[in-house]
Design a protein around this motif. Structure first.
Motif, PDB file in Angstrom:
ATOM      1  N   ALA A 216      67.267  32.992 -40.644  1.00  0.00           N
ATOM      2  CA  ALA A 216      66.015  33.596 -41.116  1.00  0.00           C
ATOM      3  C   ALA A 216      65.199  32.663 -42.001  1.00  0.00           C
ATOM      4  O   ALA A 216      63.976  32.740 -42.017  1.00  0.00           O
ATOM      5  N   THR A 225      69.274  35.604 -36.929  1.00  0.00           N
ATOM      6  CA  THR A 225      68.246  36.489 -36.382  1.00  0.00           C
ATOM      7  C   THR A 225      68.226  36.330 -34.861  1.00  0.00           C
ATOM      8  O   THR A 225      68.983  35.535 -34.311  1.00  0.00           O
ATOM      9  N   MET A 228      63.813  32.481 -34.905  1.00  0.00           N
ATOM     10  CA  MET A 228      62.613  32.403 -35.752  1.00  0.00           C
ATOM     11  C   MET A 228      61.631  31.348 -35.269  1.00  0.00           C
ATOM     12  O   MET A 228      60.593  31.126 -35.896  1.00  0.00           O
ATOM     13  N   TYR A 338      63.270  41.330 -42.489  1.00  0.00           N
ATOM     14  CA  TYR A 338      63.986  41.099 -41.232  1.00  0.00           C
ATOM     15  C   TYR A 338      64.999  39.970 -41.444  1.00  0.00           C
ATOM     16  O   TYR A 338      64.662  39.008 -42.124  1.00  0.00           O
ATOM     17  N   PRO A 339      66.216  40.002 -40.924  1.00  0.00           N
ATOM     18  CA  PRO A 339      66.788  40.941 -39.959  1.00  0.00           C
ATOM     19  C   PRO A 339      67.389  42.207 -40.563  1.00  0.00           C
ATOM     20  O   PRO A 339      68.056  42.961 -39.862  1.00  0.00           O
ATOM     21  N   ARG A 376      60.724  41.036 -35.586  1.00  0.00           N
ATOM     22  CA  ARG A 376      59.958  39.895 -35.106  1.00  0.00           C
ATOM     23  C   ARG A 376      58.676  40.453 -34.528  1.00  0.00           C
ATOM     24  O   ARG A 376      58.703  41.253 -33.593  1.00  0.00           O
TER      25      ARG A 376
END
Ligand code: AMP
Ligand code: GLY
Length: 422
Positions: A216, A225, A228, A338-339, A376
């Motif tokens: 991330a 994640t 990215m 996020y995540p 995302r």
């Protein structure tokens, strides 16, 4: 021609934009698509895992061709169902999608056909797995057998972490039945490369290589994640290495699948690690990668729909698949948090001077406005003659896109640039 694309992320948006270059296609439907895809296709409210829904829709709308992009519907057998009603598809049948659907299957396949991969053991009993771990070398890698939303892999750096991972998969069933069998494998090191390949089961054409950035935060910190950002081509993947991979990994894999009565047709994704002992397979996916697709397809010069049809008809050998010599960079803009947990519902604003390619992953269309609706949210891709320029341009264009709570990595492509200098 009426084409339907199953899925609703940045990968599907990229595929759809590329398909639009083919003038024989009148309408593209996306099942379910998203608020950004809605600008390029007709979104239909049928979930990507809804096999009956997809079959009925294809029948009622006289669909001429289907592209099944995500892993779940492929592993569930959506292609088989659509082919039964006479709809040609791009994507593997259920019996071939198992190459991603079961890690035990793919590891055993590689062992049987001498395809280089990490050493491993398979366990169906938790006690045996725990006993094995008492003396296994650490770090070790623990993988749930089935699909686990990309979270089924644990790299345990201590013995206790390894015990905990096994217990959570086999006892607490955090991934449901996906964890009823597990693979414990040797920890490998080296640069990672993603290679996606078109194959009709007989011919295999690798696409330009790419590099994902899974963590991330900058400098590969933070949680794993879905990706990215990406760059292509991957500078670690030299032509010498490509030749070795073709001979020792790619061709043996499609031959092995054919030999097992599981001919693979579609996009086969090779997750490779370039170890000191040569390239090894970390994972197979039965589909295009996300966000690899967002840098690979913008470099494709050949008509994508012609390739898809050739794969379906098993005439891929007749097509000259060409990529540009340039580079591409995709920066993913995500929702802060996020995540893990994040807020959604913020308007996505794209400035009129935006010149990049915008691939939307998590957005909904509300009264003509695009609102964030996912971790995302979107990817911004730029291409250029050099990797350096592609990165620079992508980051310039990111400034022309905004939404509350946006965050993105500032260092996509930096590792690749360093590798080029070295
Ligand atoms: P995922 O995309 O969630 O399946 O995570 C797979 C990631 O775990 C890979 O991209 C690697 O970084 C890492 N990984 C998987 N298997 C191994 C292995 N045997 N040795 C080292 N890293 C691994
Ligand atoms: N980017 C990794 C994947 O699609 O699985």
């Amino acid at each position: 021609m009426k084409v339907m694309v199953v899925g609703g992320g940045g990968r599907e948006h990229t595929i759809i934009k590329k398909l639009k270059e083919n003038k024989t296609i009148e309408t593209i439907y996306a099942l379910p698509g998203n608020g950004g895809i809605a600008k390029d296709a007709v979104c239909v409210n049928i979930g990507a895992k809804d096999l009956d829904g997809a079959v009925n829709f294809a029948k009622e709308n006289q669909i001429d061709f289907a592209v099944v992009a995500p892993d779940d519907p492929l592993v569930l057998g959506m292609v088989d169902r659509l082919e039964e009603i006479g709809v040609p598809c791009f994507g593997p049948n259920k019996n071939a999608a198992i190459i991603e659907g079961s890690k035990v299957f793919s590891k055993n396949l590689m062992k049987k056909y001498n395809i280089p991969t990490a050493q491993y053991e398979v366990f169906t009993e938790m006690d045996e797995a725990l006993k094995y771990l008492e003396t296994a070398p650490i770090p070790t890698v623990i993988k749930a057998d089935g699909l686990a939303l990309g979270k089924g892999v644990v790299i345990a750096t201590t013995r206790d972490e390894a015990f905990d991972a096994v217990k959570s998969m086999m006892q607490d069933k955090v991934f449901g039945e996906s964890g009823s069998q597990i693979v414990i494998e040797e920890f490998l090191t080296g640069p990672e490369v993603s290679v996606l390949a078109f194959t009709d089961g007989k011919t295999l054409v690798p696409m330009v290589s790419s590099m994902d950035h899974k963590r991330a935060l900058d400098n590969d910190q933070g949680l794993n994640t879905g990706g990215m950002g990406t760059i292509a081509p991957n500078p670690y993947y030299t032509s010498d290495i490509a030749e070795v991979c073709m001979k020792e990994i790619f061709i043996p894999t499609i031959e092995a699948m054919k030999n097992e009565g599981r001919t693979f047709k579609g996009c086969l994704y090779f997750g490779l690690m370039l170890t000191e002992k040569g390239p090894k397979v970390i994972e197979y996916n039965c589909r295009f990668g996300d966000p690899e697709t967002q840098v690979v397809l913008p470099l494709l010069k050949t008509d994508l729909f012609e390739i898809f049809k050739a794969v379906a008809n098993e005439t891929l050998a007749d097509i000259n698949v060409e990529f540009s010599d340039g580079s591409a960079c995709c920066v993913v803009m995500a929702s802060e948090g996020y995540p893990k947990a994040y807020e959604s519902g913020f308007e996505i604003k794209v400035a009129p001077e935006f010149k990049g390619q915008l691939f939307v992953a998590g957005a909904k269309d509300v009264d003509g406005k695009m609102l964030t609706a996912g971790g995302r949210v979107l990817g911004v891709t730029e291409t250029a003659d050099t990797l350096e320029d592609a990165i620079k341009k992508a980051y310039q264009e990111v400034k022309n896109v905004s939404f509350d709570n946006a965050f993105y990595r500032k260092d996509i492509g930096q590792r690749a640039l360093k590798a080029k200098e070295a």
